[in-house]
Every structure is written in structure tokens, then in C-alpha cells.
Design a protein around this motif. Structure first.
Motif, short mmCIF file in Angstrom:
data_model
loop_
_atom_site.label_atom_id
_atom_site.label_comp_id
_atom_site.label_asym_id
_atom_site.label_seq_id
_atom_site.Cartn_x
_atom_site.Cartn_y
_atom_site.Cartn_z
N ALA A 192 -37.91 11.28 23.06
CA ALA A 192 -36.60 11.24 23.38
C ALA A 192 -35.69 12.48 23.14
N ILE A 193 -35.84 13.32 22.12
CA ILE A 193 -35.49 14.60 22.10
C ILE A 193 -35.80 15.48 23.17
N ALA A 194 -37.17 15.47 23.56
CA ALA A 194 -37.62 16.40 24.66
C ALA A 194 -36.89 15.85 26.10
N ALA A 213 -26.03 16.02 26.24
CA ALA A 213 -27.58 15.98 26.12
C ALA A 213 -27.92 17.17 24.88
N LEU A 214 -27.34 18.00 24.92
CA LEU A 214 -27.77 19.05 23.74
C LEU A 214 -27.13 18.54 22.49
N GLY A 215 -25.80 17.70 22.55
CA GLY A 215 -25.54 16.91 21.41
C GLY A 215 -26.57 15.94 20.80
N ARG A 216 -26.75 15.19 21.83
CA ARG A 216 -28.09 14.19 21.33
C ARG A 216 -29.08 14.72 20.90
N ALA A 217 -29.76 15.48 21.42
CA ALA A 217 -31.07 16.24 20.90
C ALA A 217 -30.96 16.99 19.75
N ALA A 218 -29.55 17.52 19.39
CA ALA A 218 -29.40 18.01 17.73
C ALA A 218 -29.16 16.95 17.14
N GLU A 222 -31.13 15.87 13.58
CA GLU A 222 -30.35 15.94 12.48
C GLU A 222 -29.97 17.43 12.14
N TYR A 223 -29.58 18.16 13.36
CA TYR A 223 -28.97 19.31 13.32
C TYR A 223 -27.57 19.21 13.37
N TRP A 224 -26.86 18.64 12.33
CA TRP A 224 -25.58 18.14 12.55
C TRP A 224 -24.40 19.31 12.90
N GLY A 225 -24.60 20.43 12.48
CA GLY A 225 -23.61 21.46 12.80
C GLY A 225 -23.62 21.73 14.24
N GLN A 248 -18.85 13.71 17.77
CA GLN A 248 -18.68 15.09 16.98
C GLN A 248 -18.28 14.75 15.46
N GLY A 249 -17.21 13.78 15.46
CA GLY A 249 -16.54 13.22 14.14
C GLY A 249 -17.93 12.83 13.23
N ALA A 250 -18.57 12.03 13.73
CA ALA A 250 -19.72 11.48 12.98
C ALA A 250 -20.91 12.63 12.47
N ALA A 251 -20.93 13.57 13.32
CA ALA A 251 -21.61 14.69 13.14
C ALA A 251 -21.09 15.29 12.03
N LEU A 252 -19.81 15.76 12.07
CA LEU A 252 -19.25 16.39 10.90
C LEU A 252 -18.98 15.70 9.56
N GLU A 253 -19.09 14.55 9.59
CA GLU A 253 -19.25 13.42 8.35
C GLU A 253 -20.27 13.66 7.76
N GLN A 254 -21.55 13.97 8.58
CA GLN A 254 -23.01 14.12 7.90
C GLN A 254 -22.83 15.48 6.93
N LEU A 255 -21.89 16.15 7.50
CA LEU A 255 -21.74 17.64 6.98
C LEU A 255 -20.86 17.66 5.83
N LYS A 256 -20.25 16.26 5.71
CA LYS A 256 -19.09 16.13 4.67
C LYS A 256 -17.88 17.05 4.86
N ASP A 257 -17.75 17.29 6.11
CA ASP A 257 -16.48 18.15 6.76
C ASP A 257 -15.43 17.03 7.04
N TRP A 258 -14.65 16.45 6.02
CA TRP A 258 -13.89 15.22 6.24
C TRP A 258 -12.54 15.55 7.19
N ALA A 259 -12.26 16.79 6.80
CA ALA A 259 -10.83 17.31 7.64
C ALA A 259 -11.25 17.68 9.05
N GLY A 260 -12.51 18.15 9.37
CA GLY A 260 -12.85 18.33 10.54
C GLY A 260 -13.21 16.95 11.41
N ALA A 261 -13.66 16.11 10.77
CA ALA A 261 -14.01 14.75 11.25
C ALA A 261 -12.95 14.07 11.60
N GLU A 262 -11.99 14.13 10.55
CA GLU A 262 -10.59 13.44 10.88
C GLU A 262 -10.00 14.00 12.01
N ALA A 263 -9.97 15.37 12.45
CA ALA A 263 -9.27 16.06 13.30
C ALA A 263 -9.93 15.53 14.85
#
Length: 266
Positions: A192-194, A213-218, A222-225, A248-263
Motif C-alpha cells: 500500500a505504501i509503495a 499521496a506523500l502524506g498517506r505513505a508517511a 508512522e512518520y508523523w512529522g 494533518q491534525g491527526a498526525a500532529l496529535e500522534q506527535l502530541k503537538d496539541w496546539a498544532g493539531a488544534e490549529a
């Protein structure tokens, strides 16, 4: 000697049939009439190439009369794409895979817009040719419909085959997403990634789908950033950024970047 005794009355009967068709239909109509007889023989036997087991080439049926009629049709009108389509079907059902592909290639050389010849060819082996865009999209929709049917029946390997064909013919975000869902059911995340990476390489950076497509692959890797970065760029380029911002918000939540996710969610 015994073969000659059997074949002679059969050949004479075939010759009589062809002469009868020529006499009653005329030389311009005769090839089509013979092709119709061949098609009727196949329909009577219930031997249709598609969609059942589209990529399985093995001997499944033979019909000497249909074979002889088809030989007559090729002799009468060798430049007819429909005749070569039937010749490919006959060879495929007899397990002669390379002959079938060559016959379908010949059909396409005579009629590059023949949808059934294209479908038969691309399902039968290595995909070294593809039709022009409008026809490719139409065949892709057909493939998606069969992919959806096999997915609903939870026949995931078959669903992958049909969705893979649709992706080959018309690569876009929806096609890659269908493939992803089937691959994940089969626990084949790497494939799927490929496919997402392949789509990203196919689409230009100006297309928001490139960044999705790049976002889904990342994200699948599990390359959240990186996922957050790619989705953010896609949102910036898209006229409908909502889905990009949600991912984008879901990925930032994985990084515990709550402010970024909220934005991102705003």
C-alpha cells in the motif's frame, strides 16, 4: 490414415458451410456471418473469458467446429479486429497464453479503441501498453465495479487484482485508496505504501493529490512529522482543504503537538 478419414468429411462440411454463407450472404457480409456463428458456439458452451478467472490461462474448453469456423473467418477477413479478438479468446481458453496475447495485440493494431481487446490484453499478462485516456478511464470504471463486487464478497485477492488494473489505467487518489483498503485487509501494508509513493511520483507537485499521496505513505509508515508537513502543503494547494487538515491534525496529535493539531482542525 484414420485421422485423414475423419478430417476429410469434417473439412468438406466446413467448406460447404462457408460456400453456403458466401452464396447466401455475399462476400462482403460472409466474414461477419461466420464470426457470428463462432460467437454462438462459444455462448452455447458458456465459455466467456471475462470476468471469471480473468488472469488464469489454462485449458478449459475446446470446440472443433468453432475452431474451424474461426479459421474460416480469419481467411475471409484477416484485417478484422473482432475476428482477432475471438481468436485470442479461443487461444486463451485452450491454454495457449502467448498466442492469445498476440491475437489481442493484433486486434488492437487494427482497432486501437476496442475496449474488450484492451481489457483482455491488460488482464492477460505484462502490462506493456495502455489505451488513450478516455478509453482507459472507461475500462478503469469497469475494473472498479468488479473490484467493489469482490470486496463486498471479501475476496480480497481478487479485489486487489481489479483495483490494481484500475490504478494502472487511471492512477489517482481514489484508485490508490481502494488499493490501500484491500492491501490492509491482506496485511500487505508495504505494498500500500509503495502504491502511494508511485502515485506521488506520477502526479506533479502542483497537484494536491501529490501531497495527499506523500502524506498517506508517511502516515502508514508512522512518520508523523512528515505526514503533517505533506498534508499541510496539500491543504495549501487544494480548493477543498478540509480532509487534508483533518489528516494533518491527526498526525500532529500522534506527535502530541496539541496546539498544532488544534490549529489544523480550525
Amino acid at each position: 490414415m484414420w485421422k485423414r478419414k475423419i478430417f476429410r468429411p469434417f473439412a468438406l462440411s466446413l467448406l460447404a458451410l462457408v460456400v453456403l454463407v458466401l452464396a447466401t450472404q455475399g462476400p462482403s457480409v460472409a466474414p461477419g456471418a461466420v464470426r457470428d456463428l463462432v460467437s454462438v458456439r462459444w455462448l452455447r458452451l458458456g465459455q466467456e473469458l471475462l470476468p471469471a478467472s480473468p488472469r488464469v490461462c489454462q485449458k478449459r474448453a475446446s470446440d472443433p467446429l468453432a475452431d474451424a469456423l474461426l479459421g474460416a473467418a480469419l481467411w475471409l477477413e484477416p484485417e478484422n479486429a473482432q475476428t482477432w479478438l475471438l481468436e485470442g479468446r479461443r487461444a486463451w481458453l485452450a491454454g495457449r497464453c502467448s498466442e492469445a496475447r498476440e491475437a489481442w495485440r493484433q486486434a488492437l493494431s487494427l482497432n486501437p479503441d476496442h475496449p474488450v481487446a484492451w481489457l483482455s490484453y491488460v488482464l492477460s499478462g505484462r502490462r506493456d501498453m495502455r489505451p488513450a485516456a478516455p478509453l482507459a478511464e472507461g475500462i478503469a470504471r469497469y475494473a472498479v465495479s468488479w473490484g467493489d463486487r469482490t470486496k463486498a464478497a471479501e475476496r480480497w485477492e481478487e479485489a486487489v487484482e481489479w483495483y490494481d488494473l484500475a490504478f494502472f489505467l487511471a492512477p489517482d487518489v481514489k484508485a490508490a485508496g481502494r488499493l490501500e483498503s484491500a492491501y490492509l485487509q491482506l496485511e500487505r501494508k508495504g505494498e500500500a505504501i509503495a502504491r502511494w509513493e508511485e502515485l506521488a511520483a506520477h502526479l506533479p507537485p502542483s497537484d494536491p493529490g501529490h501531497w495527499w499521496a506523500l502524506g498517506r505513505a508517511a502516515e502508514l509508515s508512522e512518520y508523523w512529522g512528515r505526514a503533517a508537513l505533506f498534508y499541510g502543503e496539500g491543504a495549501r494547494r487544494s480548493d477543498a482543504p478540509y480532509d487534508y487538515r483533518m489528516r494533518q491534525g491527526a498526525a500532529l496529535e500522534q506527535l502530541k503537538d496539541w496546539a498544532g493539531a488544534e490549529a489544523a482542525y480550525r
